[in-house]
Enzyme design. Sequence first.
Site, mmCIF file in Angstrom:
data_model
loop_
_atom_site.group_PDB
_atom_site.id
_atom_site.type_symbol
_atom_site.label_atom_id
_atom_site.label_comp_id
_atom_site.label_asym_id
_atom_site.label_seq_id
_atom_site.Cartn_x
_atom_site.Cartn_y
_atom_site.Cartn_z
ATOM 1 N N SER A 209 -13.235 1.565 3.298
ATOM 2 C CA SER A 209 -12.473 1.885 2.090
ATOM 3 C C SER A 209 -10.992 1.673 2.363
ATOM 4 O O SER A 209 -10.626 0.971 3.313
ATOM 5 C CB SER A 209 -12.757 3.331 1.667
ATOM 6 O OG SER A 209 -12.214 3.576 0.388
ATOM 7 N N ASN A 210 -10.116 2.246 1.551
ATOM 8 C CA ASN A 210 -8.674 2.188 1.816
ATOM 9 C C ASN A 210 -8.042 3.511 1.401
ATOM 10 O O ASN A 210 -8.730 4.415 0.934
ATOM 11 C CB ASN A 210 -8.040 0.990 1.090
ATOM 12 C CG ASN A 210 -8.286 1.065 -0.400
ATOM 13 O OD1 ASN A 210 -7.976 2.056 -1.038
ATOM 14 N ND2 ASN A 210 -8.873 0.011 -0.958
ATOM 15 N N ARG A 211 -6.726 3.622 1.568
ATOM 16 C CA ARG A 211 -6.060 4.917 1.395
ATOM 17 C C ARG A 211 -5.579 5.180 -0.038
ATOM 18 O O ARG A 211 -4.794 6.090 -0.271
ATOM 19 C CB ARG A 211 -4.895 5.034 2.387
ATOM 20 C CG ARG A 211 -5.376 5.101 3.837
ATOM 21 C CD ARG A 211 -4.270 5.498 4.784
ATOM 22 N NE ARG A 211 -3.260 4.442 4.898
ATOM 23 C CZ ARG A 211 -2.023 4.533 4.461
ATOM 24 N NH1 ARG A 211 -1.613 5.611 3.852
ATOM 25 N NH2 ARG A 211 -1.181 3.541 4.627
ATOM 26 N N SER A 212 -6.041 4.407 -1.003
ATOM 27 C CA SER A 212 -5.588 4.642 -2.381
ATOM 28 C C SER A 212 -5.984 6.046 -2.839
ATOM 29 O O SER A 212 -7.123 6.470 -2.667
ATOM 30 C CB SER A 212 -6.212 3.598 -3.310
ATOM 31 O OG SER A 212 -6.017 3.987 -4.648
ATOM 32 N N ALA A 276 -7.482 -0.106 -6.164
ATOM 33 C CA ALA A 276 -7.368 -0.866 -4.919
ATOM 34 C C ALA A 276 -8.792 -1.250 -4.505
ATOM 35 O O ALA A 276 -9.464 -0.524 -3.766
ATOM 36 C CB ALA A 276 -6.693 -0.015 -3.858
#
Length: 396
Positions: A209-212, A276
Amino acid sequence: MLEGKEIILGVTGGIAAYKAAEIVRLLIKKGANVSVVMTANAQKFVHPQTFQTLSRNRVATEMFPEQAEMEENHIAWGVKANLALVAPATANIIGKYANGIADDFLSTFLLATRAPIIIAPAMNHNMYLHPVVQANIEKLKERGVYFVEPETGELAMEGEHGTGRLADPQTIVEEAEKLLSRRGDMAGKKVLVTAGPTLEPIDAVRHISNRSSGKMGFAVARAAAERGAAVTLISGPTWLKPPPGTEFIPVTTALEMRERVLENFDSADILVKSAAVVDFRPRQKTNKKIKKEKADLTVELERNPDILAEVGARKGSCILVGFAAETSDLTEYGKKKLKEKNLDLIVVNDISNSDIGFGSDDNMVMLMDREGGVEELPKMSKNNLADHILDRVMKL
Ligand code: CTP
């Protein structure tokens, strides 16, 4: 202009209370009818007569007024208000409002009204920056309360310098005007917003995943709903509560987000794609937990579809707003994405600066439109930025 608008101004107990007189004067000059509420401590700084003379209205100073004024209680003022302004706002009123404490006229009025609320804090900088005050401010922002940030400079105590000085009365009045002029300007529009990260499972417990945080997209959804639009918010996993009055569609993966966007896209007038989206997903699918038998594990990734490029190719009359998360060459990459994805507007984020962007309440971006217009915006809260973006969309 503020012609015919009922504005309730709450004045609380700080040295900046005297500046509220100027706010009343400016509001009246613009045509508003202003009624002032003063807390007990505010009355130690300025006499209610000052506000009564300037506003030509009764000043509320007591929770339980005389019999003759019973009709003019916090509930009645809550109903008549088109806008509530608290300036200056102390740490105390911010804390009370954020936590639902209602023990005087102003704090009960703030809970009773459904009018939009603007808060202009003013206090000592150590108090303003205290984590508890900042957490209360964040809580209120997430609930849709607007803030006019205090200025940095000389403070009341001799030799003190920092952030906590009441914003300029002119700026506060301009914010009030902007907020009221935006109310209802998106009525009849259907807005689709995507937000948050996507989450691409590797196995039953692990994912990419990502940090959004989703804050930007949720702020856009909230602002559009407050401006009268019918809003559908499609979001990957976040900790945020869907804004009131929006249709919320939770998703997990990029493929699910794509499906939901395509289902809702044809009826939308505006698509704001702040999600994101994770560009790659693990090729192998398993519902089991992968055991760590081997020393190393190679996960093969395949490309996710570019949802925005796909809708850009068949966009019709829908206004398309994309985001670009960049660490370098902002203008160049922004322009490229604007063109390649067939967008009307792109919001270019510099994610190399950790004070802004991912996870933060603030953002500093550049807006680029299809006609070549470029606007570099100063650092501002994501709530304010959401309205800026929607202002630009309405112009397009
Ligand atoms: N986007 C999308 N689908 C993807 C990837 C991105 O719809 N699979 C959208 C995002 O919601 C955003 C815009 O495209 O509005 C740009 O996203 P960004 O991550 O900045 O760029 P990418 O297109 O993924 O390009 P790169 O990662 O190469 O910078």
